[in-house]
Design a protein around this motif. Sequence first.
Motif, mmCIF file in Angstrom:
data_model
loop_
_atom_site.group_PDB
_atom_site.id
_atom_site.type_symbol
_atom_site.label_atom_id
_atom_site.label_comp_id
_atom_site.label_asym_id
_atom_site.label_seq_id
_atom_site.Cartn_x
_atom_site.Cartn_y
_atom_site.Cartn_z
ATOM 1 N N LEU A 114 17.841 25.422 26.293
ATOM 2 C CA LEU A 114 16.739 24.685 27.297
ATOM 3 C C LEU A 114 15.710 24.877 26.186
ATOM 4 O O LEU A 114 15.418 25.734 25.684
ATOM 5 N N THR A 115 15.266 23.753 26.359
ATOM 6 C CA THR A 115 13.565 22.900 25.563
ATOM 7 C C THR A 115 13.683 23.303 24.551
ATOM 8 O O THR A 115 12.903 23.469 23.303
ATOM 9 N N ARG A 172 15.061 34.033 33.678
ATOM 10 C CA ARG A 172 13.180 34.452 33.457
ATOM 11 C C ARG A 172 12.879 32.240 33.472
ATOM 12 O O ARG A 172 11.730 32.303 32.637
ATOM 13 N N ALA A 173 13.417 31.206 33.438
ATOM 14 C CA ALA A 173 13.721 29.908 32.977
ATOM 15 C C ALA A 173 13.972 29.439 33.959
ATOM 16 O O ALA A 173 13.530 28.042 33.720
ATOM 17 N N TRP A 174 14.433 30.229 35.528
ATOM 18 C CA TRP A 174 14.733 28.960 36.273
ATOM 19 C C TRP A 174 13.058 28.456 36.723
ATOM 20 O O TRP A 174 13.652 26.673 37.673
ATOM 21 N N LYS A 175 12.249 28.456 36.415
ATOM 22 C CA LYS A 175 10.788 27.559 37.440
ATOM 23 C C LYS A 175 10.421 27.075 36.480
ATOM 24 O O LYS A 175 10.317 25.725 36.766
ATOM 25 N N LEU A 176 10.522 27.531 34.690
ATOM 26 C CA LEU A 176 10.402 26.079 34.252
ATOM 27 C C LEU A 176 11.772 24.940 34.254
ATOM 28 O O LEU A 176 10.973 23.886 34.073
ATOM 29 N N TYR A 177 12.675 25.195 35.051
ATOM 30 C CA TYR A 177 13.654 24.224 34.553
ATOM 31 C C TYR A 177 12.804 23.610 35.822
ATOM 32 O O TYR A 177 13.364 22.502 35.786
ATOM 33 N N GLU A 178 12.683 24.044 37.102
ATOM 34 C CA GLU A 178 12.723 23.551 37.923
ATOM 35 C C GLU A 178 11.522 22.183 37.895
ATOM 36 O O GLU A 178 11.034 21.309 38.605
ATOM 37 N N ILE A 211 10.477 20.705 35.090
ATOM 38 C CA ILE A 211 10.459 19.480 34.196
ATOM 39 C C ILE A 211 11.653 18.597 34.433
ATOM 40 O O ILE A 211 12.448 18.219 34.292
ATOM 41 N N ASN A 212 12.323 19.566 36.009
ATOM 42 C CA ASN A 212 13.423 18.304 36.261
ATOM 43 C C ASN A 212 13.858 18.171 37.748
ATOM 44 O O ASN A 212 12.037 18.425 38.453
ATOM 45 N N ASP A 213 14.188 16.538 38.369
ATOM 46 C CA ASP A 213 14.221 16.694 39.323
ATOM 47 C C ASP A 213 15.624 17.368 40.498
ATOM 48 O O ASP A 213 15.806 16.527 41.373
ATOM 49 N N HIS A 214 15.689 17.927 39.849
ATOM 50 C CA HIS A 214 17.208 18.896 40.451
ATOM 51 C C HIS A 214 16.511 20.521 40.691
ATOM 52 O O HIS A 214 16.169 20.737 39.611
ATOM 53 N N THR A 215 16.775 21.419 41.702
ATOM 54 C CA THR A 215 16.668 22.406 41.704
ATOM 55 C C THR A 215 17.944 23.066 40.536
ATOM 56 O O THR A 215 18.603 22.233 40.500
ATOM 57 N N VAL A 216 18.022 24.414 40.191
ATOM 58 C CA VAL A 216 19.136 25.207 39.650
ATOM 59 C C VAL A 216 20.574 25.231 40.290
ATOM 60 O O VAL A 216 21.387 25.371 39.872
ATOM 61 N N ASP A 217 20.124 25.708 41.473
ATOM 62 C CA ASP A 217 21.357 25.477 42.406
ATOM 63 C C ASP A 217 21.714 24.150 42.732
ATOM 64 O O ASP A 217 23.050 23.988 43.351
ATOM 65 N N ASN A 218 21.540 23.107 42.538
ATOM 66 C CA ASN A 218 22.173 21.535 42.700
ATOM 67 C C ASN A 218 21.858 20.507 41.913
ATOM 68 O O ASN A 218 21.834 19.710 41.362
ATOM 69 N N PRO A 219 22.721 20.985 40.625
ATOM 70 C CA PRO A 219 22.209 20.412 38.766
ATOM 71 C C PRO A 219 23.277 18.887 39.404
ATOM 72 O O PRO A 219 24.366 19.364 40.958
ATOM 73 N N GLY A 231 15.971 38.964 27.317
ATOM 74 C CA GLY A 231 15.235 39.155 28.073
ATOM 75 C C GLY A 231 15.508 37.838 28.824
ATOM 76 O O GLY A 231 14.293 38.101 29.040
ATOM 77 N N ILE A 232 16.317 36.982 28.776
ATOM 78 C CA ILE A 232 16.410 36.171 29.625
ATOM 79 C C ILE A 232 16.858 35.640 30.969
ATOM 80 O O ILE A 232 16.448 35.014 31.782
ATOM 81 N N VAL A 233 17.958 35.794 30.538
ATOM 82 C CA VAL A 233 19.400 35.384 31.354
ATOM 83 C C VAL A 233 20.246 37.253 31.867
ATOM 84 O O VAL A 233 20.333 37.800 30.740
ATOM 85 N N ALA A 234 20.029 37.047 33.295
ATOM 86 C CA ALA A 234 20.541 38.411 33.170
ATOM 87 C C ALA A 234 21.969 38.734 32.339
ATOM 88 O O ALA A 234 23.117 37.373 32.557
ATOM 89 N N PRO A 235 22.639 40.117 31.756
ATOM 90 C CA PRO A 235 23.297 40.162 31.445
ATOM 91 C C PRO A 235 24.790 39.896 32.770
ATOM 92 O O PRO A 235 26.421 39.315 32.186
#
Length: 231
Positions: free
Chosen positions: A47-48, A143-149, A151-159, A182-186
């Motif tokens: 992402l980005t 840590r990136a899901w809020k940024l993802y949503e 800048i996108n027209d869908h949520t992380v749960d509905n790609p 530090g970004i994604v849960a293991p």
Amino acid sequence: MTAKPPPLRNTLREGLAVPRVLLNPLRLPKRGVDIGHGRAAVVIPGLTTGDISTSLLRRTLRARGFQPEGWRQGINLGADPAKLHVLETRIAQLHQQTHQKVVLIGWSLGGLYARVLAHRLPEHVDMVVTVASPFSGDRHANRAWKLYEAINDHTVDNPPFSEPLSDKPPIPTLAVWSATDGIVAPECSRGEQGESDVTLQIDAPHFTLCTSRRCIEQILAKMAEMEAAPA
């Protein structure tokens, strides 16, 4: 699977790895044994980020006998059906040109692209490697899901694709994960039993996993080990 975003201290440490990403185009690969044998490898950024972020990885793949290329679609801003279609076409072309199935390597969000593509094109894909990719569990455990949503027209749960990300593609699949990401849960990048064929733990920051020669060497060694294993 219950998972939470990484501790804030791990996220703050990610900043130390950013210069490594930016300097990637200037860094030389470590040479070694040919494990690619002329196969194409498509490397999909997170992402980005764009192909600059994966340049050292691709140079190393070339030094090991692969014919690597980036995704060639600028900055990866999210799941995009049009960009998936471009990759589908390119992967089929590469298989035809090289007469060998294609290796897909996806970093973070790029790994989600890789898994979807492997579900769609198993006849063209040889192996999928995901590096710190949140394909399993809670989509908010990063840590990136809020940024993802934002800048996108869908949520992380509905790609915008129907393939379940946690379902293992029908080809050999390697999931690389880090306990100090530090970004994604293991838990989300490792997955549960049966969601990948093999997992590889490399404890390094998220932004180091595909930009460190040490990490890249471990990933390539595991890929070679998987290919050498009896069917």
